[in-house]
Scaffold this motif. Structure first.
Motif, PDB file in Angstrom:
ATOM      1  N   ALA A 221      18.818  -9.050 -33.257  1.00  0.00           N
ATOM      2  CA  ALA A 221      17.807  -9.255 -34.295  1.00  0.00           C
ATOM      3  C   ALA A 221      17.746 -10.691 -34.799  1.00  0.00           C
ATOM      4  N   ILE A 222      18.838 -11.450 -34.654  1.00  0.00           N
ATOM      5  CA  ILE A 222      18.872 -12.807 -35.201  1.00  0.00           C
ATOM      6  C   ILE A 222      18.686 -13.876 -34.124  1.00  0.00           C
ATOM      7  N   GLN A 223      18.374 -13.471 -32.901  1.00  0.00           N
ATOM      8  CA  GLN A 223      18.158 -14.452 -31.838  1.00  0.00           C
ATOM      9  C   GLN A 223      16.834 -15.190 -32.064  1.00  0.00           C
ATOM     10  N   THR A 224      16.835 -16.459 -31.757  1.00  0.00           N
ATOM     11  CA  THR A 224      15.618 -17.256 -31.922  1.00  0.00           C
ATOM     12  C   THR A 224      14.614 -16.922 -30.833  1.00  0.00           C
ATOM     13  N   SER A 225      13.393 -17.315 -31.083  1.00  0.00           N
ATOM     14  CA  SER A 225      12.350 -17.109 -30.077  1.00  0.00           C
ATOM     15  C   SER A 225      12.692 -17.841 -28.786  1.00  0.00           C
ATOM     16  N   GLU A 226      13.223 -19.040 -28.910  1.00  0.00           N
ATOM     17  CA  GLU A 226      13.573 -19.829 -27.729  1.00  0.00           C
ATOM     18  C   GLU A 226      14.685 -19.152 -26.929  1.00  0.00           C
ATOM     19  N   ALA A 227      15.672 -18.600 -27.629  1.00  0.00           N
ATOM     20  CA  ALA A 227      16.782 -17.928 -26.945  1.00  0.00           C
ATOM     21  C   ALA A 227      16.286 -16.686 -26.206  1.00  0.00           C
ATOM     22  N   LYS A 228      15.382 -15.931 -26.833  1.00  0.00           N
ATOM     23  CA  LYS A 228      14.855 -14.728 -26.185  1.00  0.00           C
ATOM     24  C   LYS A 228      14.013 -15.085 -24.958  1.00  0.00           C
ATOM     25  N   THR A 229      13.257 -16.150 -25.072  1.00  0.00           N
ATOM     26  CA  THR A 229      12.431 -16.584 -23.938  1.00  0.00           C
ATOM     27  C   THR A 229      13.296 -16.976 -22.752  1.00  0.00           C
ATOM     28  N   LYS A 230      14.326 -17.762 -23.004  1.00  0.00           N
ATOM     29  CA  LYS A 230      15.240 -18.170 -21.930  1.00  0.00           C
ATOM     30  C   LYS A 230      15.937 -16.958 -21.323  1.00  0.00           C
ATOM     31  N   LEU A 231      16.368 -16.036 -22.147  1.00  0.00           N
ATOM     32  CA  LEU A 231      17.054 -14.832 -21.676  1.00  0.00           C
ATOM     33  C   LEU A 231      16.163 -14.014 -20.754  1.00  0.00           C
ATOM     34  N   LEU A 232      14.927 -13.787 -21.158  1.00  0.00           N
ATOM     35  CA  LEU A 232      14.012 -12.959 -20.370  1.00  0.00           C
ATOM     36  C   LEU A 232      13.633 -13.635 -19.054  1.00  0.00           C
ATOM     37  N   ASN A 233      13.428 -14.941 -19.083  1.00  0.00           N
ATOM     38  CA  ASN A 233      13.114 -15.653 -17.840  1.00  0.00           C
ATOM     39  C   ASN A 233      14.293 -15.616 -16.868  1.00  0.00           C
ATOM     40  N   ASP A 234      15.510 -15.736 -17.395  1.00  0.00           N
ATOM     41  CA  ASP A 234      16.686 -15.637 -16.536  1.00  0.00           C
ATOM     42  C   ASP A 234      16.830 -14.227 -15.967  1.00  0.00           C
ATOM     43  N   MET A 235      16.495 -13.228 -16.749  1.00  0.00           N
ATOM     44  CA  MET A 235      16.539 -11.848 -16.255  1.00  0.00           C
ATOM     45  C   MET A 235      15.528 -11.636 -15.128  1.00  0.00           C
ATOM     46  N   ALA A 236      14.344 -12.223 -15.278  1.00  0.00           N
ATOM     47  CA  ALA A 236      13.326 -12.114 -14.226  1.00  0.00           C
ATOM     48  C   ALA A 236      13.837 -12.709 -12.917  1.00  0.00           C
ATOM     49  N   ASN A 237      14.436 -13.895 -13.011  1.00  0.00           N
ATOM     50  CA  ASN A 237      14.960 -14.533 -11.801  1.00  0.00           C
ATOM     51  C   ASN A 237      16.097 -13.722 -11.191  1.00  0.00           C
ATOM     52  N   ALA A 238      16.912 -13.107 -12.042  1.00  0.00           N
ATOM     53  CA  ALA A 238      18.021 -12.287 -11.546  1.00  0.00           C
ATOM     54  C   ALA A 238      17.515 -11.059 -10.792  1.00  0.00           C
TER      55      ALA A 238
END
Length: 415
Positions: A19-36
């Protein structure tokens, strides 16, 4: 503490971190998940092959096998879905309705995550990635309980996503898959009201009924997709035929496929012979009212009370209606509040149809197959709500959040 209670508790703890993750952190996380997902597509497909083999041994129908099947293209779709969700504007933390009361109190509302979302689904392994992406973007944790048909596929996808979470120094419990398909465990999961905030079931009507009847947690309901196309007397016939063929035959085993066709009596002689020809070529089984029988060589007659079936195959029910009002009455009686379509060039009729029809998505001159979160600009969807609280229609990021009041003062006390 039981296994399920421990899982739910850990998910609730992980949700607080998410809940406290920044928008930038969530964006990076999701893009890395896509590549994975792309990098591990062969691992995922190998797990899916096990599920497909098991499903064929059990004699699952073509519609279920289609939902279960994963290939490189569908895994790529999951990856693109995560990237699309990553690029959607941030919802969590947005403010609205800031007013100042006469006593000086400043009142606003802030959008916040729900907490823990529990997804219960059948042979839809893509739900694992879609649900994870939407829950992460909306700041939630998710518990996924798939059916035994998709267990190996779901676990493989979740394992890939959890590896990325760990690399980002986040709890892997942000995405949890229940690795045992025992129904008793699902029943226990539905009692975890202290830790789980919303249950979203996706699957057949039997599953939805079971979840609704046994859950102590609020449930998003979507029983079935009985979607209709109404061809009005002012319809463009070519346009209507294209909408019908796309809605019925492009992909049959999905909830936004057409299951019913309503044709105004004034265009039946022109339209239904075209339908009969194309349906015969495509192998579509036709069920219909007495007035449709003369147009088809091979038709199963239906009584007026026998409509409303969800076929999920190359099969459809057709009815000739007297007028606009009878079409609305038919949809009211046999529709499932999912998606309804009118084909007409009469703008007043179009507007009346959209106002009068009780469905979560009401379309004018567009295929029912667009009733999908990604097609409606949500990036992906976690489910489709056909009940009206707290969401209605395809559910994206905003539907996985709520609002809370923020009140700021300078020491005011109530008299």
């Amino acid at each position: 503490m039981s296994l399920i209670t421990n899982i739910a508790k850990k998910a609730a703890q992980a949700a607080k971190v998410m809940a406290i993750q920044t928008s930038e952190a969530k964006t990076k996380l999701l893009n890395d998940m896509a590549n994975a997902l792309r990098i591990n597509n062969k691992v995922i497909m190998a797990a899916n092959d096990i599920d497909i083999s098991f499903a064929k041994e059990k004699g699952l129908g073509e519609a279920m096998l289609d939902r279960l099947q994963l290939n490189a293209a569908r895994i790529e779709d999951m990856a693109v879905g995560l990237e699309t969700v990553a690029g959607i504007s941030e919802v969590v933390g947005t403010l609205r309705e800031q007013v100042v009361r006469p006593n000086g109190l400043k009142i606003s509302k802030m959008r916040v995550p729900l907490g823990v979302i529990c997804m219960i689904y059948e042979a839809r392994p893509n739900v694992t990635a879609d649900a994870a992406g939407l829950c992460i973007k909306s700041g939630n944790a998710v518990i996924l309980r798939g059916g035994k048909e998709a267990l190996n596929s779901s676990l493989a996808i979740a394992n890939v996503l959890q590896q990325v979470l760990v690399k980002h120094q986040l709890p892997k419990e942000i995405v949890t898959v229940i690795d045992q398909p025992d129904r008793a465990l699902m029943t226990e999961l539905l009692t975890q009201k202290d830790y789980i905030d919303l249950v979203i079931p996706r699957g057949g009507e039997g599953l939805i009924n079971f979840v609704c009847e046994n859950s102590q947690i609020p449930v998003i309901q979507h029983y079935k997709g009985v979607c209709h196309l109404f061809v009005d007397e002012k319809a463009n016939i070519d346009k209507a035929l294209a909408l019908l063929l796309n809605g019925k035959t492009q992909r049959t085993g999905v909830c936004n496929a057409l299951e019913g066709l309503l044709v105004h009596q004034k265009v039946a002689d022109k339209f239904l012979p075209l339908v009969a020809k194309r349906f015969q070529e495509l192998g579509v089984k036709v069920n219909g009212c007495a007035r449709t029988v003369p147009y088809f060589d091979d038709i199963v007659p239906l009584a007026d009370s026998e409509f409303g079936e969800e076929y999920l195959s190359l099969e459809i029910a057709i009815r000739v209606v007297d007028d606009f009002g009878q079409a609305i009455d038919h949809i009211d009686q046999f529709g499932s509040n999912h998606t309804e379509v009118i084909c007409t060039e009469d703008q007043q009729k179009a507007m009346n149809f959209q106002r009068l029809v009780d469905a979560s998505v009401v379309m004018v001159n567009a295929s029912s197959r667009f009733s999908d979160g990604s097609q409606l600009g949500l990036g992906a969807e976690i489910g489709i709500a056909t009940s009206k609280l707290h969401a209605y229609g395809p559910m994206g990021i905003e539907s996985l959040t709520t609002e809370k009041y923020l009140v700021n003062g300078e020491g005011q006390v109530r008299a």
